[in-house]
Design an enzyme around this catalytic site. Sequence first.
Site, mmCIF file in Angstrom:
data_model
loop_
_atom_site.group_PDB
_atom_site.id
_atom_site.type_symbol
_atom_site.label_atom_id
_atom_site.label_comp_id
_atom_site.label_asym_id
_atom_site.label_seq_id
_atom_site.Cartn_x
_atom_site.Cartn_y
_atom_site.Cartn_z
ATOM 1 N NE ARG A 1 -4.052 -1.893 0.214
ATOM 2 C CZ ARG A 1 -4.037 -3.159 -0.232
ATOM 3 N NH1 ARG A 1 -2.982 -3.629 -0.874
ATOM 4 N NH2 ARG A 1 -5.105 -3.933 -0.082
ATOM 5 C CB SER B 1 -8.831 -1.608 3.981
ATOM 6 O OG SER B 1 -9.116 -2.899 3.512
ATOM 7 C CD GLU C 1 -5.896 1.052 1.966
ATOM 8 O OE1 GLU C 1 -6.869 1.434 1.292
ATOM 9 O OE2 GLU C 1 -5.638 -0.153 2.154
HETATM 10 P P1 FAD Z 1 -8.858 8.624 -5.368
HETATM 11 O O1 FAD Z 1 -9.607 8.193 -4.174
HETATM 12 O O2 FAD Z 1 -9.498 9.617 -6.251
HETATM 13 O O3 FAD Z 1 -7.426 9.172 -4.925
HETATM 14 C C1 FAD Z 1 -6.646 8.455 -3.990
HETATM 15 C C2 FAD Z 1 -5.310 9.169 -3.810
HETATM 16 O O4 FAD Z 1 -4.560 9.095 -5.023
HETATM 17 C C3 FAD Z 1 -5.471 10.674 -3.539
HETATM 18 O O5 FAD Z 1 -4.437 11.078 -2.688
HETATM 19 C C4 FAD Z 1 -5.318 11.326 -4.905
HETATM 20 O O6 FAD Z 1 -4.820 12.638 -4.844
HETATM 21 C C5 FAD Z 1 -4.302 10.403 -5.566
HETATM 22 N N1 FAD Z 1 -4.500 10.292 -7.018
HETATM 23 C C6 FAD Z 1 -5.570 9.769 -7.673
HETATM 24 N N2 FAD Z 1 -5.352 9.788 -8.999
HETATM 25 C C7 FAD Z 1 -4.129 10.356 -9.198
HETATM 26 C C8 FAD Z 1 -3.345 10.662 -10.352
HETATM 27 N N3 FAD Z 1 -3.783 10.409 -11.588
HETATM 28 N N4 FAD Z 1 -2.139 11.228 -10.150
HETATM 29 C C9 FAD Z 1 -1.685 11.490 -8.911
HETATM 30 N N5 FAD Z 1 -2.382 11.256 -7.783
HETATM 31 C C10 FAD Z 1 -3.591 10.680 -7.928
HETATM 32 N N6 FAD Z 1 -7.721 -0.736 -2.586
HETATM 33 C C11 FAD Z 1 -6.907 -1.805 -2.682
HETATM 34 O O7 FAD Z 1 -5.684 -1.652 -2.795
HETATM 35 N N7 FAD Z 1 -7.384 -3.079 -2.661
HETATM 36 C C12 FAD Z 1 -8.703 -3.339 -2.546
HETATM 37 O O8 FAD Z 1 -9.106 -4.501 -2.528
HETATM 38 C C13 FAD Z 1 -9.608 -2.232 -2.436
HETATM 39 N N8 FAD Z 1 -10.930 -2.436 -2.301
HETATM 40 C C14 FAD Z 1 -11.770 -1.375 -2.171
HETATM 41 C C15 FAD Z 1 -13.148 -1.621 -2.027
HETATM 42 C C16 FAD Z 1 -14.039 -0.575 -1.908
HETATM 43 C C17 FAD Z 1 -15.517 -0.875 -1.762
HETATM 44 C C18 FAD Z 1 -13.564 0.756 -1.945
HETATM 45 C C19 FAD Z 1 -14.525 1.898 -1.859
HETATM 46 C C20 FAD Z 1 -12.203 1.017 -2.078
HETATM 47 C C21 FAD Z 1 -11.291 -0.048 -2.183
HETATM 48 N N9 FAD Z 1 -9.904 0.157 -2.314
HETATM 49 C C22 FAD Z 1 -9.061 -0.923 -2.460
HETATM 50 C C23 FAD Z 1 -9.346 1.529 -2.293
HETATM 51 C C24 FAD Z 1 -9.406 2.245 -3.664
HETATM 52 O O9 FAD Z 1 -10.322 1.635 -4.518
HETATM 53 C C25 FAD Z 1 -8.039 2.272 -4.343
HETATM 54 O O10 FAD Z 1 -7.082 2.895 -3.509
HETATM 55 C C26 FAD Z 1 -8.081 2.996 -5.692
HETATM 56 O O11 FAD Z 1 -6.864 2.822 -6.365
HETATM 57 C C27 FAD Z 1 -8.371 4.480 -5.551
HETATM 58 O O12 FAD Z 1 -8.606 4.990 -6.839
HETATM 59 P P2 FAD Z 1 -9.330 6.374 -7.073
HETATM 60 O O13 FAD Z 1 -9.204 6.714 -8.527
HETATM 61 O O14 FAD Z 1 -10.702 6.342 -6.540
HETATM 62 O O15 FAD Z 1 -8.412 7.349 -6.210
HETATM 63 N N1 EPU Z 2 -11.008 -10.646 9.891
HETATM 64 C C1 EPU Z 2 -11.640 -10.487 11.119
HETATM 65 N N2 EPU Z 2 -12.804 -9.774 11.137
HETATM 66 C C2 EPU Z 2 -13.375 -9.240 10.029
HETATM 67 C C3 EPU Z 2 -12.736 -9.419 8.781
HETATM 68 C C4 EPU Z 2 -11.555 -10.126 8.743
HETATM 69 O O1 EPU Z 2 -11.164 -10.974 12.136
HETATM 70 O O2 EPU Z 2 -14.433 -8.589 10.152
HETATM 71 C C5 EPU Z 2 -9.705 -11.347 9.851
HETATM 72 C C6 EPU Z 2 -9.817 -12.816 9.482
HETATM 73 O O3 EPU Z 2 -8.835 -13.499 10.229
HETATM 74 C C7 EPU Z 2 -9.405 -12.821 8.006
HETATM 75 C C8 EPU Z 2 -8.388 -11.700 7.960
HETATM 76 O O4 EPU Z 2 -8.859 -10.730 8.893
HETATM 77 O O5 EPU Z 2 -8.836 -14.037 7.624
HETATM 78 C C9 EPU Z 2 -8.202 -11.068 6.576
HETATM 79 O O6 EPU Z 2 -9.467 -10.598 6.101
HETATM 80 P P1 EPU Z 2 -9.730 -10.321 4.543
HETATM 81 O O7 EPU Z 2 -9.339 -11.511 3.739
HETATM 82 O O8 EPU Z 2 -11.130 -9.833 4.399
HETATM 83 O O9 EPU Z 2 -8.693 -9.202 4.158
HETATM 84 P P2 EPU Z 2 -8.186 -7.874 4.900
HETATM 85 O O10 EPU Z 2 -6.816 -8.115 5.420
HETATM 86 O O11 EPU Z 2 -9.188 -7.381 5.871
HETATM 87 C C10 EPU Z 2 -7.024 -7.001 2.756
HETATM 88 C C11 EPU Z 2 -6.923 -5.706 2.024
HETATM 89 C C12 EPU Z 2 -8.132 -5.504 1.135
HETATM 90 C C13 EPU Z 2 -8.222 -6.642 0.145
HETATM 91 C C14 EPU Z 2 -8.342 -7.960 0.929
HETATM 92 C C15 EPU Z 2 -8.352 -9.171 0.038
HETATM 93 C C16 EPU Z 2 -5.565 -4.207 3.361
HETATM 94 C C17 EPU Z 2 -5.544 -3.007 4.227
HETATM 95 N N3 EPU Z 2 -6.763 -4.607 2.940
HETATM 96 O O12 EPU Z 2 -8.124 -6.879 3.651
HETATM 97 O O13 EPU Z 2 -7.976 -4.282 0.424
HETATM 98 O O14 EPU Z 2 -9.344 -6.507 -0.713
HETATM 99 O O15 EPU Z 2 -7.196 -8.072 1.819
HETATM 100 O O16 EPU Z 2 -7.081 -9.440 -0.441
HETATM 101 O O17 EPU Z 2 -4.514 -4.758 3.049
HETATM 102 C C18 EPU Z 2 -8.386 -1.933 0.526
HETATM 103 O O18 EPU Z 2 -7.149 -1.787 0.521
HETATM 104 O O19 EPU Z 2 -9.177 -0.979 0.530
HETATM 105 C C19 EPU Z 2 -8.933 -3.294 0.529
HETATM 106 C C20 EPU Z 2 -10.231 -3.556 0.583
#
Ligand code: FAD
Ligand code: EPU
Length: 333
Positions: free
Chosen positions: A159, A233, A329
């Site tokens: 991240r 997250s 994050e």
């Molecule tokens: P924004 O929210 O618009 O911006 C995020 C940051 O990046 C800001 O600081 C912004 O200034 C900067 N930025 C954006 N675009 C640019 C650019 N072109 N140039 C320079 N800076 C820029 N993230 C994960 O890693 N894994 C996941 O599984 C995951 N699951 C998600 C699930 C949900 C339901 C949600 C809502 C979010 C999740 N995220 C996850 C977080 C998010 O989707 C990612 O971080 C995504 O890459 C953000 O993209 P965005 O275009 O919306 O960025």
């Molecule tokens: N767990 C709990 N309680 C909960 C959920 C999870 O105890 O309510 C524990 C369980 O032990 C589970 C573990 O946490 O096995 C991991 O949970 P999960 O697989 O849902 O993943 P996460 O670590 O919570 C991370 C990323 C997600 C990504 C998933 C799947 C980060 C900060 N988050 O979540 O990314 O989608 O793994 O790979 O690394 C994001 O960055 O926004 C994001 C959603």
Amino acid sequence: MHIAQHISLLPYNTFGIDVEASLFAGVSNLSDLQHIPASQPVYILGGGSNVLLSGPVNGLVLQNRLKGISIQQEDDKNVWLEAASGEVWHQFVLYAIDHGWGGLENLALIPGTVGAAPIQNIGAYGAEVKDTITQVTFWHLEEQRFITYSNGECRFGYRDSIFKNELKGKAFITSVVYKLSKHPVLNTSYGAIEQELSVMQVTEPTVKDIAAAVIRIRTSKLPDPKVTGNAGSFFKNPTIARSQYESLLHQFPAMPHFPVSNELVKVPAAWLIEQCGWKGYRKGDVGVHDRQALVLVNLGHASGNEIWQLSGDIIASVVARFGIELEREVQVW
Ligand code: FAD
Ligand code: EPU
């Protein structure tokens, strides 16, 4: 580039926070970047899925609308796809999958744009985007020129990247090149994918099947921002010293963990938060998702400040119980 005044950012952030930007403009062409006035702070916005708007934004919000996907290079084994940074990430993943190209399928359904993917090195279900990125091109806002970085120069981590550190607020990412495989080796290392494939009765999976499995898992756990405001997250999973982990294990034998190296261990923040009793918590319109404790939610008309306060209370309670300090994050504006 037309600069508008006093624009509500409600439609532009997945947390659904209603605050104004004093100035707002869409960036549709690379030439727009040369016309960004230097007189006020600039905030770059993609899909707004990783930002928390803690209050009104005094400055110029630039919404990324750069579009286009092209093949930069290809050979028998690989294709190098160049995507403009304003492309929607999931649409780009689907484009790769439709062509049978592998590398992005585990990252299906992550909200946001192509250009934000390198910022925090998006990751999910056993994959990180850094493993496919070969180049990132950006407009340096201070130096007023385009610069292209190789994968190594982006200094990707969990991240993390140079764009969240030295280049924070200075680089407008304009395009990213992804090296994809024409003969994909599927990554099913994340247990839940195997389980989901078996529920789907798929025995010889393709990239499309992996993406379908990931989409099914994600929709079962994570709230849809169109229904419930959230930014995925809210915190990173903390990495702690093995010695600290071992002493905690005496007190909390069920604590899950993932080894990072001989000395370091990653602990799921969701577990720490759930153990502190926060899962499903609600106060007014802010809360903690009842199926994923790492996701803070806006259940109505929460303010960014209320979500910020809740995140601070969660950090304090996890420190008090486990001695571990969670790091946010989400990018706070
Ligand atoms: P924004 O929210 O618009 O911006 C995020 C940051 O990046 C800001 O600081 C912004 O200034 C900067 N930025 C954006 N675009 C640019 C650019 N072109 N140039 C320079 N800076 C820029 N993230 C994960 O890693 N894994 C996941 O599984 C995951 N699951 C998600 C699930 C949900 C339901 C949600 C809502 C979010 C999740 N995220 C996850 C977080 C998010 O989707 C990612 O971080 C995504 O890459 C953000 O993209 P965005 O275009 O919306 O960025
Ligand atoms: N767990 C709990 N309680 C909960 C959920 C999870 O105890 O309510 C524990 C369980 O032990 C589970 C573990 O946490 O096995 C991991 O949970 P999960 O697989 O849902 O993943 P996460 O670590 O919570 C991370 C990323 C997600 C990504 C998933 C799947 C980060 C900060 N988050 O979540 O990314 O989608 O793994 O790979 O690394 C994001 O960055 O926004 C994001 C959603």
